[in-house]
Design an enzyme around this catalytic site. Structure first.
Site, PDB file in Angstrom:
ATOM      1  CD  GLU A 144      -2.727  -1.436   0.134  1.00 37.23           C
ATOM      2  OE1 GLU A 144      -2.958  -0.445  -0.603  1.00 37.23           O
ATOM      3  OE2 GLU A 144      -3.215  -2.551  -0.073  1.00 37.23           O
ATOM      4  CB  CYS A 181      -1.370   7.053   1.716  1.00 34.38           C
ATOM      5  SG  CYS A 181      -2.799   6.069   2.238  1.00 34.38           S
TER       6      CYS A 181
END
Length: 470
Positions: free
Chosen positions: A218, A252
């Site tokens: 990720e 993110c």
């Protein structure tokens, strides 16, 4: 030995203990998995203030309310959802069996992988530890969690709380710096999930490859927000602004830049500024998080200094107020050029470049000319245009007419694509990521397969083969 005291040499022994425990109990039932999820939920509920205080100490400041909303709440929701679904997820799935193999039956059985490793970043240290932990425990695994050295207060707290709630051969937390992280990545896990930057993700994947350990990465990248022509600028600015300013931009999937119809720049900035003032007043507000460490603060300043020196216009969205520590007012940046680092790198902070476009095709072309992002945000009120834009772009996930919220939907997968990551977790996809999906074919007692056995050339077999190859 406590998890907080684990030296490097203790990593392999802790891993071995988990592997041995998995061998003794390779297929925990649904009740055991629900009980483990309940332990995790109690840990969060009973220690909310301590969690908020530790994260705030690591950041220099983050509001307890923000931590409860963006970390504790979605963590508890993920646990609740998995707990309610895990028995159904565990059931073998019946699959189609080809006509020529009837009356045999096909199915997929879901078995735990074994020992799962999770590497957690500093920006959402609770949620990005608990999210993978939920999927791994629901799938019946043992889990080793490596916390970030950039969040020492929370790392120590989480290690203690996990040690109080779980036996170390079920869940254990590891602390330490880059040397510990390197050893951790090199363990022969049955699956390894890493959340962090793309450069570090490459290092983790290379280490895991030595053991053929499957990985879920990720990562991040420059997630765009596209504002379509005719959209209400005030609404778009508020929703993009909230997604950007939450956690001081250290997310993110925060919108990294905005693609805006040319001529709407000043209206967008004015709406963003009014919204920021409504939320925070000024940058000294206790509701505005700090940049999490000195390296992050220095990087933001360097990005802005370079952009200004190269001709960009920087528009603060809040008065500086009486700033202290690592507080930074969010800013909008106009006139960015490809030569600027702020236009090349994932920003990961409270800087929002605006890129004007002439046609929506131009905006789509800009997105497609760059690496595929972790998230894409589309603001439009025309369904056909939205569908076209979704068909013509690629990203890990999408929120339409808002920001961030797709990550909080527990029944859809979360993950990146290309340089923004690989693999998926959350909900059923998380369960499957951390499960061995075992193919099983059950042959019937009475079946016709012997007809096709050698010696070949038998008339009936030839007729069947011709029919099979029709």
């Amino acid at each position: 030995m406590k998890p907080t005291d684990l030296p490097q040499s203790g990593l392999s022994s802790t891993f071995a203990a988990q592997r041995a425990a998995f061998g003794r109990e390779p297929m925990p039932d649904a009740a055991a998995r629900r009980a483990n999820l309940d332990r995790l939920a109690r840990l969060l509920k009973d220690n909310q203030q301590a969690i908020c205080d530790a994260i705030s100490a690591d950041f220099g400041h983050r509001s307890s309310t923000e931590t409860r909303l963006i970390e504790i709440f979605p963590s508890l929701e993920a646990i609740r959802y998995a707990r309610s679904k895990v028995a159904g997820w565990m059931k073998p799935a019946r699959r189609h069996t080809g006509l020529w193999f009837l009356p045999g039956r096909s199915q997929v059985r879901y078995q735990p992988l074994g020992v799962v490793g999770v590497i957690v970043p500093w920006n959402y240290p609770l949620y990005l530890a608990v999210g993978p932990l939920v999927g791994a425990l629901a799938a019946g695994n043992r889990v080793l969690v490596k916390m970030s050295e950039y969040g020492p207060a929370f790392g120590e707290l989480f290690a203690r709380l996990i040690a109080e709630a779980f036996p170390p051969d079920l869940v254990s937390v590891v602390l330490g710096g880059a040397d510990v992280a390197a050893e951790f990545s090199s363990l022969p896990f049955d699956h390894l999930l890493f959340t962090g930057s793309t450069p570090v993700g490459r290092i983790v994947m290379a280490a895991a490859a030595k053991n053929l350990t499957p990985v879920t990465l990720e990562l991040g990248g420059k997630s765009p927000a596209i504002v379509a022509p005719g959209v209400d600028i005030k609404t778009a600015a508020q929703r993009i602004g909230f997604g950007k300013m939450m956690n001081c931009g250290q997310t993110c999937i925060a919108p990294d830049y905005v693609l805006l119809p040319r001529g709407q720049e000043e209206a967008f900035i004015a709406a963003m500024r009014a919204f920021a003032a409504k939320l925070y007043g000024d940058a000294a507000s206790p509701d505005l998080a700090s940049l999490a460490h000195e390296r992050q603060f220095a990087r933001m300043q360097a990005l802005l200094d370079e952009a200004r020196a190269m001709g960009a216009r920087v528009e603060p969205l809040l008065p500086d107020g009486a700033l202290s520590g690592r507080k930074m007012a969010p800013v909008v940046l106009l006139g960015g050029t490809p030569a600027m680092r702020v236009m090349q790198e994932e920003i990961f902070g409270p800087i929002l470049p605006i890129i004007p476009y002439d046609t929506l095709d131009d905006a789509i072309a800009y997105v497609n000319a760059h690496d595929r992002p972790l998230a894409l945000y589309v603001f439009d009120d025309q369904r056909r245009r939205i569908e076209s834009l979704l068909d013509r772009t690629a990203s890990g996930g999408v929120t339409v007419n808002d920001c961030i919220l797709h990550i909080a939907q527990d029944d859809i997968p979360f993950g990146g694509v290309g340089p923004s990551g690989m693999g998926r977790y959350h909900g059923p996809e998380g369960f499957k990521t951390f499960s061995q999906q075992r193919a099983v074919f059950r042959q019937a007692a009475l079946n016709g397969s012997a007809i096709l056995h050698p010696p070949f050339g038998k008339p009936l077999a030839e007729k069947l083969i011709r029919l099979m190859l029709r």
